[in-house]
Scaffold this motif. Structure first.
Motif, PDB file in Angstrom:
ATOM      1  N   LEU A 144      11.175   6.208 -10.664  1.00 24.30           N
ATOM      2  CA  LEU A 144      10.940   5.483  -9.419  1.00 24.30           C
ATOM      3  C   LEU A 144      11.744   6.097  -8.286  1.00 24.30           C
ATOM      4  O   LEU A 144      11.244   6.232  -7.158  1.00 24.30           O
ATOM      5  N   ARG A 145      12.962   6.478  -8.584  1.00 24.97           N
ATOM      6  CA  ARG A 145      13.766   7.138  -7.559  1.00 24.97           C
ATOM      7  C   ARG A 145      13.123   8.441  -7.131  1.00 24.97           C
ATOM      8  O   ARG A 145      13.115   8.799  -5.947  1.00 24.97           O
ATOM      9  N   GLY A 146      12.555   9.176  -8.098  1.00 26.40           N
ATOM     10  CA  GLY A 146      11.900  10.420  -7.768  1.00 26.40           C
ATOM     11  C   GLY A 146      10.681  10.239  -6.898  1.00 26.40           C
ATOM     12  O   GLY A 146      10.335  11.126  -6.107  1.00 26.40           O
ATOM     13  N   ARG A 147      10.026   9.088  -7.022  1.00 22.89           N
ATOM     14  CA  ARG A 147       8.862   8.830  -6.181  1.00 22.89           C
ATOM     15  C   ARG A 147       9.275   8.438  -4.767  1.00 22.89           C
ATOM     16  O   ARG A 147       8.665   8.869  -3.790  1.00 22.89           O
ATOM     17  N   LEU A 148      10.295   7.576  -4.669  1.00 20.89           N
ATOM     18  CA  LEU A 148      10.704   7.094  -3.355  1.00 20.89           C
ATOM     19  C   LEU A 148      11.607   8.077  -2.626  1.00 20.89           C
ATOM     20  O   LEU A 148      11.569   8.156  -1.396  1.00 20.89           O
ATOM     21  N   LEU A 149      12.419   8.827  -3.372  1.00 14.80           N
ATOM     22  CA  LEU A 149      13.323   9.811  -2.769  1.00 14.80           C
ATOM     23  C   LEU A 149      13.129  11.157  -3.458  1.00 14.80           C
ATOM     24  O   LEU A 149      13.967  11.589  -4.267  1.00 14.80           O
ATOM     25  N   PRO A 150      12.040  11.826  -3.203  1.00  5.87           N
ATOM     26  CA  PRO A 150      11.772  13.111  -3.876  1.00  5.87           C
ATOM     27  C   PRO A 150      12.882  14.118  -3.600  1.00  5.87           C
ATOM     28  O   PRO A 150      13.280  14.336  -2.455  1.00  5.87           O
TER      29      PRO A 150
ATOM     30  N   PRO B  46      10.584   9.384   2.949  1.00  5.31           N
ATOM     31  CA  PRO B  46      10.635  10.558   2.059  1.00  5.31           C
ATOM     32  C   PRO B  46       9.377  10.709   1.212  1.00  5.31           C
ATOM     33  O   PRO B  46       8.865  11.823   1.044  1.00  5.31           O
ATOM     34  N   ALA B  47       8.873   9.598   0.669  1.00  7.84           N
ATOM     35  CA  ALA B  47       7.656   9.680  -0.140  1.00  7.84           C
ATOM     36  C   ALA B  47       6.461  10.120   0.693  1.00  7.84           C
ATOM     37  O   ALA B  47       5.602  10.881   0.230  1.00  7.84           O
ATOM     38  N   MET B  48       6.408   9.646   1.933  1.00  5.13           N
ATOM     39  CA  MET B  48       5.317  10.045   2.818  1.00  5.13           C
ATOM     40  C   MET B  48       5.414  11.525   3.168  1.00  5.13           C
ATOM     41  O   MET B  48       4.387  12.228   3.236  1.00  5.13           O
ATOM     42  N   LEU B  49       6.637  12.033   3.390  1.00  4.23           N
ATOM     43  CA  LEU B  49       6.810  13.455   3.652  1.00  4.23           C
ATOM     44  C   LEU B  49       6.403  14.288   2.441  1.00  4.23           C
ATOM     45  O   LEU B  49       5.767  15.346   2.590  1.00  4.23           O
ATOM     46  N   ARG B  50       6.755  13.817   1.260  1.00  2.89           N
ATOM     47  CA  ARG B  50       6.365  14.546   0.044  1.00  2.89           C
ATOM     48  C   ARG B  50       4.848  14.557  -0.120  1.00  2.89           C
ATOM     49  O   ARG B  50       4.249  15.602  -0.469  1.00  2.89           O
ATOM     50  N   SER B  51       4.204  13.430   0.150  1.00  2.00           N
ATOM     51  CA  SER B  51       2.751  13.380   0.071  1.00  2.00           C
ATOM     52  C   SER B  51       2.116  14.305   1.108  1.00  2.00           C
ATOM     53  O   SER B  51       1.129  14.994   0.831  1.00  2.00           O
TER      54      SER B  51
ATOM     55  N   HIS C 100       0.835  -1.208   0.000  1.00  2.46           N
ATOM     56  CA  HIS C 100       0.000   0.000   0.000  1.00  2.46           C
ATOM     57  C   HIS C 100       0.870   1.260   0.000  1.00  2.46           C
ATOM     58  O   HIS C 100       0.572   2.229  -0.716  1.00  2.46           O
ATOM     59  N   LEU C 101       1.935   1.260   0.783  1.00  2.00           N
ATOM     60  CA  LEU C 101       2.826   2.419   0.800  1.00  2.00           C
ATOM     61  C   LEU C 101       3.460   2.660  -0.566  1.00  2.00           C
ATOM     62  O   LEU C 101       3.592   3.802  -1.006  1.00  2.00           O
ATOM     63  N   ALA C 102       3.844   1.574  -1.229  1.00  2.00           N
ATOM     64  CA  ALA C 102       4.501   1.725  -2.526  1.00  2.00           C
ATOM     65  C   ALA C 102       3.519   2.103  -3.622  1.00  2.00           C
ATOM     66  O   ALA C 102       3.755   3.040  -4.395  1.00  2.00           O
ATOM     67  N   ALA C 103       2.408   1.377  -3.712  1.00  3.34           N
ATOM     68  CA  ALA C 103       1.509   1.543  -4.845  1.00  3.34           C
ATOM     69  C   ALA C 103       0.546   2.705  -4.687  1.00  3.34           C
ATOM     70  O   ALA C 103       0.209   3.373  -5.667  1.00  3.34           O
ATOM     71  N   VAL C 104       0.082   2.962  -3.466  1.00  2.00           N
ATOM     72  CA  VAL C 104      -0.946   3.981  -3.260  1.00  2.00           C
ATOM     73  C   VAL C 104      -0.344   5.287  -2.755  1.00  2.00           C
ATOM     74  O   VAL C 104      -0.541   6.341  -3.350  1.00  2.00           O
ATOM     75  N   VAL C 105       0.413   5.228  -1.662  1.00  2.00           N
ATOM     76  CA  VAL C 105       0.968   6.454  -1.085  1.00  2.00           C
ATOM     77  C   VAL C 105       2.034   7.055  -1.984  1.00  2.00           C
ATOM     78  O   VAL C 105       2.010   8.247  -2.289  1.00  2.00           O
TER      79      VAL C 105
ATOM     80  N   LEU D  39       9.525  -4.160   9.893  1.00  2.94           N
ATOM     81  CA  LEU D  39       8.505  -3.134   9.726  1.00  2.94           C
ATOM     82  C   LEU D  39       9.127  -1.745   9.756  1.00  2.94           C
ATOM     83  O   LEU D  39       8.748  -0.861   8.975  1.00  2.94           O
ATOM     84  N   ALA D  40      10.097  -1.537  10.660  1.00  3.81           N
ATOM     85  CA  ALA D  40      10.753  -0.235  10.733  1.00  3.81           C
ATOM     86  C   ALA D  40      11.496   0.085   9.445  1.00  3.81           C
ATOM     87  O   ALA D  40      11.469   1.219   8.959  1.00  3.81           O
ATOM     88  N   VAL D  41      12.152  -0.927   8.862  1.00  7.75           N
ATOM     89  CA  VAL D  41      12.883  -0.709   7.605  1.00  7.75           C
ATOM     90  C   VAL D  41      11.915  -0.369   6.483  1.00  7.75           C
ATOM     91  O   VAL D  41      12.160   0.522   5.657  1.00  7.75           O
ATOM     92  N   VAL D  42      10.781  -1.109   6.434  1.00  7.14           N
ATOM     93  CA  VAL D  42       9.791  -0.840   5.385  1.00  7.14           C
ATOM     94  C   VAL D  42       9.262   0.581   5.510  1.00  7.14           C
ATOM     95  O   VAL D  42       9.155   1.324   4.519  1.00  7.14           O
ATOM     96  N   LEU D  43       8.918   0.971   6.734  1.00  8.89           N
ATOM     97  CA  LEU D  43       8.404   2.324   6.929  1.00  8.89           C
ATOM     98  C   LEU D  43       9.463   3.374   6.606  1.00  8.89           C
ATOM     99  O   LEU D  43       9.163   4.401   5.985  1.00  8.89           O
TER     100      LEU D  43
END
Length: 786
Positions: free
Chosen positions: A750-756, A641-646, A171-176, A632-636
């Motif tokens: 993809l890098r821009g999405r995960l590391l804006p 960065p993507a969550m902060l950008r969102s 969900h974090l990868a595909a939706v957020v 779980l901590a590693v996944v989060l």
């Protein structure tokens, strides 16, 4: 005179710029009587549901490693909870949504497995203790079982946790993060792990399901959404291709190969599954499965699958690379010189599939096998293949060794054998001391081997056969087994005796295979309950002889003729000593036959007494709860960065929609962030208008996006210099139009999405204490003058 790139504090930029570049700023319209409500971000129903469906489809191979279908209910419950929580908390922001999803998984675990819950669904202190027990139990079951494992509460608990965490990551990868392609990594993991653990090859429909799930995720949440028809056709084609491969080859090959065995023919190497783990898995089956029918066997004998020569302290006996072998079918050797019984047997395979070909005794020849698939290593006495195979059966001629006790006593030394069979590197010195005490003054070779076997399995032994072993007390596992626990199954006994033999100078190895099985009249039937491990000791000019230290009491024990001779000799000596000993004088009031000095029978060990695991085999169980928490901590952390950008995007767009003093600046910051994320940064010296021209040029904005950009620039200048701020909803559409134009003109990697880049640069600037761009300074200067 050159004009400054940063306008003066008290005046606006010159109106004499070319209108073709950026038109004159327009005065914002008068406030509407009833401003529209701020636009709310749409709830991603389709993408969220697709991510959940993709997780469940990719998890189809779990059916091959867990018995029954009940696990599906737990997996669906965990995934549904994550999807529902993500949808309900979507507008609260990505961080809050992720926390809500994690809490939803915790609630599902509490309802399904918790003890001491509050109100039936809230976890209490006892609940987490129960979770720890379930984690530990699942780890122990996995460590000592083979696929498919029993569907215990521990396994169901682990499946619920795994599917919940996986659904959260997808969900974090595909939706957020709007990066459905990145979700393929965790989806691949949930498919690959069961595929690697499954003993049998996976059926074709599992591949089809995984392909359909990932394709659904791409179509519903990814870039193919705008081309639904073409994307759907592409995914459907991939599914049909997978289906065709599955039909052409009834099973998809997923079982591991030997190391370096990439060819289609037999290859040598080490297996990935510990032989003792497979052995324990067969013995643990509630209902034994028939594996072989053997015809022509003259007496019960061990059916050897493989031998283990390398002992690694605290890890156990390892299956190592077999030597280049003799091709099978075909002859292996001439008539062996070892004394024994000639056999001519037919082995019918009922349900055995492995790298190893079980064979009896000293092999003469093997027939009835397909060509170019099997080899025989004479040094280890092992038939092997490069891939797990299940043959219909094979024919074997061999000699079952049966030298006399005296012949073995006369065969001493290490002539003809490698020193690796005497290797005790890393073995605790106390093991050697125990072995020396056990053998006492026994002669070299055979007498020492029999003394150690009799210590484990002879009359009056203090050892107990039991499949259930508990963790030890932290000391050397082998020492604890020999001195404290003294309870285990064939693995522990064979492991311990082989090491002890080496410490007293007798070459030894561990053999894994099967005992004699059940006599059915014209044949013997061997089942999974006959899986066994024993010891083979080497005698010059005779070869490897079997010794079994496991104290079996169910009739499955096999005592070769030379062991029976030694037992009879020992029994006669004990009888003679008993006859020579004077009868003790009975004291008044003493029961006949009792003696105050005679040793009393030992009471059975208390159930609370600690039992040791397999010597050198069982390793300390890593705290699984801490491991999963770390995962779980590693996944989060990967999606922070993507969550902060969102979060930044949502806040800015909300400020734009709300209108007021912060609306224009928030909209402008969002457009610059969209550009920066795509690698088109605005230099610190740029003014608002020069930055606007850069946006048009770098992202090839269309006419509608350019017109919307003029509106935004005008609103920014009016807000910063004139104090005329946009009304609620007046600037929202323009900002969104420009952002959409930037996205259409420059794809986001993809890098821009995960590391804006916008987030990374802001964090770096804060860490280094740097200021912002000239536009930021310009804004601050204008505001400070008011």
């Amino acid at each position: 005179m050159t004009r400054s790139a940063t306008p003066p504090r008290s005046r606006r930029e010159s109106p004499r710029r070319s209108a073709a570049e950026v038109p004159e700023p327009r005065t914002p319209p008068a406030p509407a009587p009833q401003p529209p409500e701020p636009a709310r971000a749409p709830v991603p129903w389709v993408a969220s549901l697709a991510s959940g469906a993709a997780v469940l489809l990719a998890g189809a191979p779990v059916a091959s490693v867990v018995q029954g279908e009940a696990w599906i209910i737990h997996a669906v419950a965990a995934v549904a909870a994550v999807v529902a929580a993500g949808l309900l908390a979507h507008r609260a922001g990505p961080v809050v949504a992720a926390l809500a999803q994690a809490v939803s998984v915790l609630l599902v675990l509490t309802v399904s497995f918790g003890e001491g819950t509050l109100l039936g669904f809230l976890p209490g202190p006892a609940t987490f203790g129960r979770f720890g027990e379930l984690f530990a139990g699942a780890g122990l079951q996995i460590d000592t079982s083979t696929a498919p494992v029993a569907a215990t509460p521990e396994i169901h608990f682990l499946i619920t946790v795994a599917f919940g965490l996986l659904a959260l990551g997808v969900h974090l990868a595909a939706v957020v993060s709007a990066a459905p392609a990145a979700a393929g990594v965790p989806l691949l993991a949930v498919f690959a792990v069961p595929a690697a653990l499954a003993d049998l090859l996976l059926p074709w429909w599992t591949v089809v399901g995984a392909a359909a799930g990932f394709g659904l995720l791409l179509v519903a949440a990814g870039g193919l959404r705008g081309r639904l028809a073409g994307g759907t056709a592409l995914v459907a084609g991939a599914v049909v291709l997978a289906l065709g491969v599955g039909v052409a080859t009834p099973f998809i090959g997923t079982a591991g190969r030997f190391a370096g065995g990439g060819s289609s023919g037999p290859a040598a190497g080490s297996i990935g599954l510990t032989p003792f783990t497979a052995l324990r898995g067969q013995l643990d089956q509630a209902t034994p499965v028939d594996l072989f029918e053997v015809s022509g066997l003259t007496r019960p004998a061990y059916l050897r699958a493989l031998t283990l020569q390398q002992y690694v302290p605290d890890s156990g006996w390892q299956a190592t690379r077999p030597a280049p072998g003799i091709p099978l079918p075909g002859p292996v050797q001439q008539q062996p010189t070892v004394p024994g019984d000639f056999i001519d047997v037919e082995i019918t395979n009922l349900a055995f599939r492995d790298y190893w070909l079980p064979l009896y005794g000293e092999v003469i020849d093997v027939t009835g096998l397909p060509g170019d698939q099997w080899l025989y290593d004479t040094g280890s006495g092992t038939g092997y293949s490069g891939n797990p195979r299940e043959e219909d059966g094979w024919h074997q001629r061999a000699v079952l060794p049966a030298p006399t006790m005296q012949q073995l006593r006369a065969s001493q030394g290490i002539e003809g054998i490698g020193l690796e069979y005497l290797d005790t590197t890393g073995v605790d010195p106390r093991v050697g001391e125990i072995a020396a005490e056990v053998v006492g003054d026994a002669g070299p070779g055979f007498d020492r081997a029999f003394a150690i076997q009799n210590w484990f399995a002879g009359p009056g032994t203090q050892f107990t056969y039991n499949l259930q072993t508990a963790p030890g007390g932290g000391d050397d596992a082998l020492v604890e087994f020999l001195t404290v626990g003294r309870t285990g199954y064939c693995e522990q006994f064979a492991s311990a005796m082989a090491v002890m033999l080496r410490t007293v100078g007798v070459p030894a190895r561990v053999a894994v295979g099967f005992t004699g099985g059940r006599d059915e009249g014209d044949h013997r039937t061997i089942t999974t309950a006959d899986a066994h491990a024993w010891v083979e000791a080497y005698f010059p000019r005779i070869g490897w002889m079997a010794f079994d230290p496991t104290p079996l009491s169910d009739g499955r024990a096999i005592d070769p003729p030379y062991v029976q001779e030694a037992q009879a000799e020992l029994g006669g000596a004990e009888d003679a000593l008993a006859e020579e000993a004077p009868a003790p004088e009975e004291l008044p009031g003493e029961a006949p036959g009792s003696s105050p000095d005679s040793p009393q029978p030992q009471s059975p060990p208390s159930q609370a007494a600690p039992q040791t695991p397999a010597p050198g085999f069982d390793v300390a169980l890593v705290p699984i709860g801490a491991t999963l928490a770390a995962v779980l901590a590693v996944v989060l952390a990967a999606f922070v960065p993507a969550m902060l950008r969102s979060r930044d995007r949502r806040r800015r767009l909300s400020a734009v929609a709300a209108g007021g003093p912060e609306a224009a600046a928030a909209g402008w910051d969002e457009l610059l962030a969209e550009s920066t994320d795509r690698g088109a940064e605005s230099p610190p010296s740029d003014t608002v208008r020069s930055a606007a021209r850069r946006l048009v040029r770098e992202h090839h904005l269309e006419a509608d996006a350019q017109q919307a950009l003029r509106t935004v620039v005008g609103a920014v200048e009016a807000s910063w210099y004139g104090g005329a701020h946009p009304d609620p909803g007046r600037l929202d559409d323009s900002v969104r139009t420009v952002a959409a134009g930037i996205a259409a003109g420059s794809a986001l990697s993809l890098r821009g999405r995960l590391l804006p880049r916008s987030v990374v640069q802001r964090l770096r600037a804060r860490a280094q204490g740097r200021g912002g761009s000239s536009q930021d300074r310009e804004r601050a200067e204008v505001v400070s003058q008011r």
